[in-house]
Enzyme design. Structure first.
Site, PDB file in Angstrom:
ATOM      1  CD  GLU A 204      -3.284  -1.114   1.916  1.00 53.66           C
ATOM      2  OE1 GLU A 204      -3.074  -0.217   2.928  1.00 53.66           O
ATOM      3  OE2 GLU A 204      -4.283  -1.617   1.749  1.00 53.66           O
ATOM      4  CD  GLU A 308      -4.150  -5.348   2.714  1.00 55.57           C
ATOM      5  OE1 GLU A 308      -5.166  -4.459   3.387  1.00 55.57           O
ATOM      6  OE2 GLU A 308      -2.885  -5.207   3.103  1.00 55.57           O
TER       7      GLU A 308
END
Length: 487
Positions: A204, A308
């Site tokens: 991320e 995710e």
């Protein structure tokens, strides 16, 4: 000083598939047969997160507070036991029983080097990875190694363990180079390991300069890994928390690379205030969100990995009499997302495997020594909205709404502050609740550990053993159903 040897099981027999490869839009084994990676992440283990195990703030600050009350010997004892018990053979056996075949393994760079002794790598961190890779391989489970917290922080999230509102990873070349050196060491260690499905060099990332620094670093780390390990797949997250590939468009893919989205659905979180019923309109929204995120993968005709996704779940003690209805709705969100992924034959890794009862496939029992003891603190954190993940702002609304209004009136540019997906309230909550308030709670959390004996610390750590955990049956039923879809 840590003296206890890490219990590393023997290396399993090589995977019959050999090292997995990319072939156009597919991941394939050594015989050219398609392999779809389906599984979860072991978040909260080598990269601890506050909502996963109940502490406040950031891992480093929490560890400093526990070291102060426990002393070095008890501190080492507790964290060694925690790391050992959080994922063991029984966990792997259960994971495989669901039909899942891949575990994403997030880790914090601090297990491998110290900021005051940079680039001098510590063997112990690699041994913990060896342990989980070997355990998983024994049960036919691949692993994807994931640098979840990089030096300086690649975003401003709590999961980077920086405690800052600036992502300094992008501002200092030294941080970037240290991360590459770590990946060179990891590539050298696992280049022949057939149970490692690949490497996820950076979780991320959030580069405010239109991904220019991110793309430059990706080019560097990709070449560095390929020079040592030309075989394993590399999984690269999009910018702004793996949700934005707009600045990747028009660029050719890097060699040996899969591009990874993260696809959380707002319907699965308290902030939505809309119960998901599977209406045509709601399904269209899920499809539209997914299509936007995979546009680059479609352009390059590459395999898609959703690294995710997944709802959080209501709890009887925290979310009122509707908690079961809420969870049924969230299982429906998950089922519809997975059905969407099945149509594209993508690989996926749900977040997450284990926690204290908020999102995990299994979770420490409410009656376990750790959770039962910490329950008043966990409830307090929820009411204060101290954690960012899945936050419910109901109890702090009256405090923060006037502050948010004041901030917008006097600094209207807050509406355009990066990341643009955050509203002013989220920008306000990050430094005030998630950092200042949460870090002020370290002593209160640490006080629960003060004067505990080794036997009591053992019981705290053992609360996370698989046999002491509860299975979230509704979630696992959905995962089992979709893990069984033909490759």
């Amino acid at each position: 000083m840590v003296n206890k040897p890490i219990p590393i099981p023997p290396a399993p027999a090589p995977a019959p598939t050999g090292i997995l490869k990319l072939e156009g839009e597919k991941i394939v084994d050594k015989n050219g047969h398609s392999v779809i990676l389906r599984g979860a992440a072991i978040g909260g283990w080598m990269n601890m997160e506050n909502f996963i195990t109940g502490y406040p703030g950031h891992e480093t600050g929490m560890r400093e507070a526990l070291l102060e009350v426990l002393g070095q010997d008890k501190y080492d004892f507790f964290f060694d036991r925690f790391l050992e018990y959080f994922f063991d053979e029984k966990d792997a056996q259960f994971f495989a029983s669901l039909g899942l075949n891949c575990l994403r393994v997030p880790f914090n760079y601090r297990h491998f080097e110290d900021d005051m002794n940079p680039s001098v790598l510590k063997e112990r961190g690699f041994q913990w990875l060896d342990r989980i890779v070997n355990i998983c391989g024994k049960y036919g489970i691949y692993t994807i190694l994931d640098l979840h917290a990089a030096p300086g922080g690649q975003s401003t999230g709590w999961h980077c363990d920086s405690g800052l509102t600036r992502a300094l990873f992008w501002e200092h070349i030294d941080f970037q180079t240290r991360a590459i050196k770590l990946w060179e060491a990891l590539a050298a260690r696992y280049k022949d390991n057939t149970w490692v499905a690949g490497y996820n060099p950076l979780n991320e990332p959030a580069d405010s300069q239109k991904a220019q620094r991110l793309l430059a670093w990706y080019d560097r780390v990709n070449k560095a890994i390929l020079a040592i390990d030309p075989n394993h797949i590399q999984f690269y997250d999009g910018n702004t928390y793996a949700a934005d590939f707009s600045d990747f468009m028009g660029r050719p893919p890097m060699p040996n690379s899969v591009y990874a989205i993260h696809d959380y659905a707002g319907y699965g979180f308290p902030a939505s205030h809309e119960l998901y019923t599977g209406s045509a309109e709601q399904k269209h929204f899920l499809e539209k969100q997914f299509a936007r995120k995979i546009a680059y993968n479609e352009e390059i005709k590459g395999h898609i990995w959703n690294g995710e996704f997944g709802p959080v779940y209501a709890r009887e003690w925290a979310d009122g009499p509707q908690w079961e209805e809420i969870n049924k709705s969230r299982y429906m969100v998950l089922r519809d997302q997975l059905a969407l992924y099945d149509t594209k034959k993508i690989s996926w890794s749900i977040w997450l495997f284990k926690d204290i009862g908020f999102q995990g496939m299994v979770y420490a029992s409410p009656d376990s020594p750790y959770v039962k003891t910490l329950q008043p603190f966990i409830e307090k954190k929820k009411k204060l909205a101290a954690d960012a993940w899945g936050v419910d702002l109901t109890d702090v609304k009256e405090v923060f709404e006037p502050m948010e209004h004041w901030l917008e009136q006097n600094g209207p540019a807050i509406r355009k502050r990066y990341p643009p997906t955050w509203n002013p309230g989220r920008h306000l909550g990050r430094p005030v609740r998630n950092i200042l308030l949460s870090e002020s709670l370290y002593p209160e959390y640490a006080a629960y550990f003060k004067d505990l004996s080794e036997a009591e610390l053992e019981a705290f750590a053992a609360s996370f053993k698989f046999e002491n955990c509860v299975q979230r049956e509704g979630l696992n039923a959905v995962l089992r159903e979709h893990a069984a879809i033909k490759q």
